[in-house]
Scaffold this motif. Structure first.
Motif, PDB file in Angstrom:
ATOM      1  N   SER A 108       0.862  -1.214   0.085  1.00  0.00           N
ATOM      2  CA  SER A 108      -0.188   0.118   0.047  1.00  0.00           C
ATOM      3  C   SER A 108       0.744   1.368  -0.068  1.00  0.00           C
ATOM      4  N   ARG A 109       2.023   1.025   0.364  1.00  0.00           N
ATOM      5  CA  ARG A 109       2.933   2.294   0.062  1.00  0.00           C
ATOM      6  C   ARG A 109       3.908   2.357  -1.063  1.00  0.00           C
ATOM      7  N   LEU A 110       3.773   1.580  -1.895  1.00  0.00           N
ATOM      8  CA  LEU A 110       4.464   1.619  -3.274  1.00  0.00           C
ATOM      9  C   LEU A 110       3.635   2.639  -4.129  1.00  0.00           C
ATOM     10  N   ILE A 115       1.983   3.866  -7.527  1.00  0.00           N
ATOM     11  CA  ILE A 115       1.173   3.276  -8.358  1.00  0.00           C
ATOM     12  C   ILE A 115       1.889   2.530  -9.629  1.00  0.00           C
ATOM     13  N   THR A 116       2.715   3.152 -10.246  1.00  0.00           N
ATOM     14  CA  THR A 116       3.607   2.503 -11.233  1.00  0.00           C
ATOM     15  C   THR A 116       4.247   1.157 -10.718  1.00  0.00           C
ATOM     16  N   SER A 117       4.687   1.255  -9.581  1.00  0.00           N
ATOM     17  CA  SER A 117       5.380   0.028  -9.056  1.00  0.00           C
ATOM     18  C   SER A 117       4.477  -1.045  -9.037  1.00  0.00           C
ATOM     19  N   LEU A 118       3.206  -0.806  -8.063  1.00  0.00           N
ATOM     20  CA  LEU A 118       2.023  -1.689  -8.136  1.00  0.00           C
ATOM     21  C   LEU A 118       1.613  -2.304  -9.517  1.00  0.00           C
ATOM     22  N   VAL A 119       1.577  -1.466 -10.504  1.00  0.00           N
ATOM     23  CA  VAL A 119       1.257  -2.180 -11.644  1.00  0.00           C
ATOM     24  C   VAL A 119       2.116  -3.129 -12.482  1.00  0.00           C
ATOM     25  N   GLN A 120       3.383  -2.750 -12.118  1.00  0.00           N
ATOM     26  CA  GLN A 120       4.558  -3.614 -12.617  1.00  0.00           C
ATOM     27  C   GLN A 120       4.586  -4.887 -11.679  1.00  0.00           C
ATOM     28  N   SER A 121       4.433  -4.651 -10.465  1.00  0.00           N
ATOM     29  CA  SER A 121       4.435  -5.919  -9.496  1.00  0.00           C
ATOM     30  C   SER A 121       3.297  -6.695  -9.816  1.00  0.00           C
ATOM     31  N   LYS A 122       2.230  -6.255 -10.260  1.00  0.00           N
ATOM     32  CA  LYS A 122       1.194  -7.598 -10.888  1.00  0.00           C
ATOM     33  C   LYS A 122       1.687  -8.646 -11.845  1.00  0.00           C
ATOM     34  N   LEU A 123       2.919  -8.364 -12.529  1.00  0.00           N
ATOM     35  CA  LEU A 123       3.306  -9.182 -13.605  1.00  0.00           C
ATOM     36  C   LEU A 123       4.315 -10.139 -12.932  1.00  0.00           C
ATOM     37  N   VAL A 124       4.724 -10.217 -11.427  1.00  0.00           N
ATOM     38  CA  VAL A 124       5.542 -10.825 -11.050  1.00  0.00           C
ATOM     39  C   VAL A 124       5.016 -12.397 -10.997  1.00  0.00           C
ATOM     40  N   CYS A 125       3.946 -12.580 -10.309  1.00  0.00           N
ATOM     41  CA  CYS A 125       3.257 -13.874 -10.278  1.00  0.00           C
ATOM     42  C   CYS A 125       1.842 -13.865  -9.907  1.00  0.00           C
ATOM     43  N   ARG A 126       1.000 -14.877  -9.910  1.00  0.00           N
ATOM     44  CA  ARG A 126      -0.384 -14.897  -9.706  1.00  0.00           C
ATOM     45  C   ARG A 126      -0.760 -14.350  -8.173  1.00  0.00           C
ATOM     46  N   ALA A 127       0.233 -14.847  -7.449  1.00  0.00           N
ATOM     47  CA  ALA A 127      -0.142 -14.563  -5.782  1.00  0.00           C
ATOM     48  C   ALA A 127      -0.165 -12.891  -5.895  1.00  0.00           C
ATOM     49  N   TRP A 128       0.824 -12.351  -6.327  1.00  0.00           N
ATOM     50  CA  TRP A 128       1.099 -10.961  -6.228  1.00  0.00           C
ATOM     51  C   TRP A 128      -0.160 -10.351  -6.856  1.00  0.00           C
ATOM     52  N   PRO A 138      -9.332  -5.514  -3.083  1.00  0.00           N
ATOM     53  CA  PRO A 138     -10.096  -4.272  -2.484  1.00  0.00           C
ATOM     54  C   PRO A 138      -9.669  -3.443  -1.334  1.00  0.00           C
ATOM     55  N   PHE A 139      -9.126  -4.323  -0.309  1.00  0.00           N
ATOM     56  CA  PHE A 139      -8.492  -3.572   0.683  1.00  0.00           C
ATOM     57  C   PHE A 139      -7.215  -2.828   0.628  1.00  0.00           C
ATOM     58  N   LEU A 140      -6.158  -3.635  -0.429  1.00  0.00           N
ATOM     59  CA  LEU A 140      -5.010  -2.829  -0.682  1.00  0.00           C
ATOM     60  C   LEU A 140      -5.458  -1.283  -1.502  1.00  0.00           C
ATOM     61  N   VAL A 141      -6.474  -1.532  -2.101  1.00  0.00           N
ATOM     62  CA  VAL A 141      -6.613  -0.295  -2.887  1.00  0.00           C
ATOM     63  C   VAL A 141      -7.247   0.885  -1.968  1.00  0.00           C
ATOM     64  N   SER A 142      -8.114   0.566  -0.894  1.00  0.00           N
ATOM     65  CA  SER A 142      -8.369   1.180   0.177  1.00  0.00           C
ATOM     66  C   SER A 142      -7.354   1.689   0.986  1.00  0.00           C
ATOM     67  N   GLN A 143      -6.286   0.935   1.244  1.00  0.00           N
ATOM     68  CA  GLN A 143      -5.139   1.237   2.275  1.00  0.00           C
ATOM     69  C   GLN A 143      -4.274   2.217   1.433  1.00  0.00           C
ATOM     70  N   HIS A 144      -4.271   1.900   0.152  1.00  0.00           N
ATOM     71  CA  HIS A 144      -3.291   2.807  -0.650  1.00  0.00           C
ATOM     72  C   HIS A 144      -3.893   4.147  -0.558  1.00  0.00           C
TER      73      HIS A 144
END
Length: 64
Positions: A30-32, A34-47, A54-60
């Motif tokens: 939640s502290r990263l 947005i651009t890093s989050l979008v890139q991190s989605k490509l790491v693996c399915r768990a990420w 939705p909790f991460l979105v509200s935390q962010h």
């Protein structure tokens, strides 16, 4: 010639993430930026599933 020794660890790096509580991971993500989050989605399915939580979105947005 000497053969190099390979040291094996008990836990692969991928399993280390599974050992952290989800609340901790969501707090870190939640502290990263947005651009890093979008890139991190490509790491693996768990990420990807964590980042789309939705909790991460509200935390962010609460950190902005």
């Amino acid at each position: 010639m000497e053969k190099s020794k390979v040291i094996k660890t008990e836990q692969p790096a991928a399993n280390m993430m599974e050992r952290l509580p989800q609340e901790i991971l969501l707090g870190i993500l939640s502290r990263l930026p947005i651009t890093s989050l979008v890139q991190s989605k490509l790491v693996c399915r768990a990420w990807r599933s964590l980042i789309q939580d939705p909790f991460l979105v509200s935390q962010h947005f609460s950190h902005i």
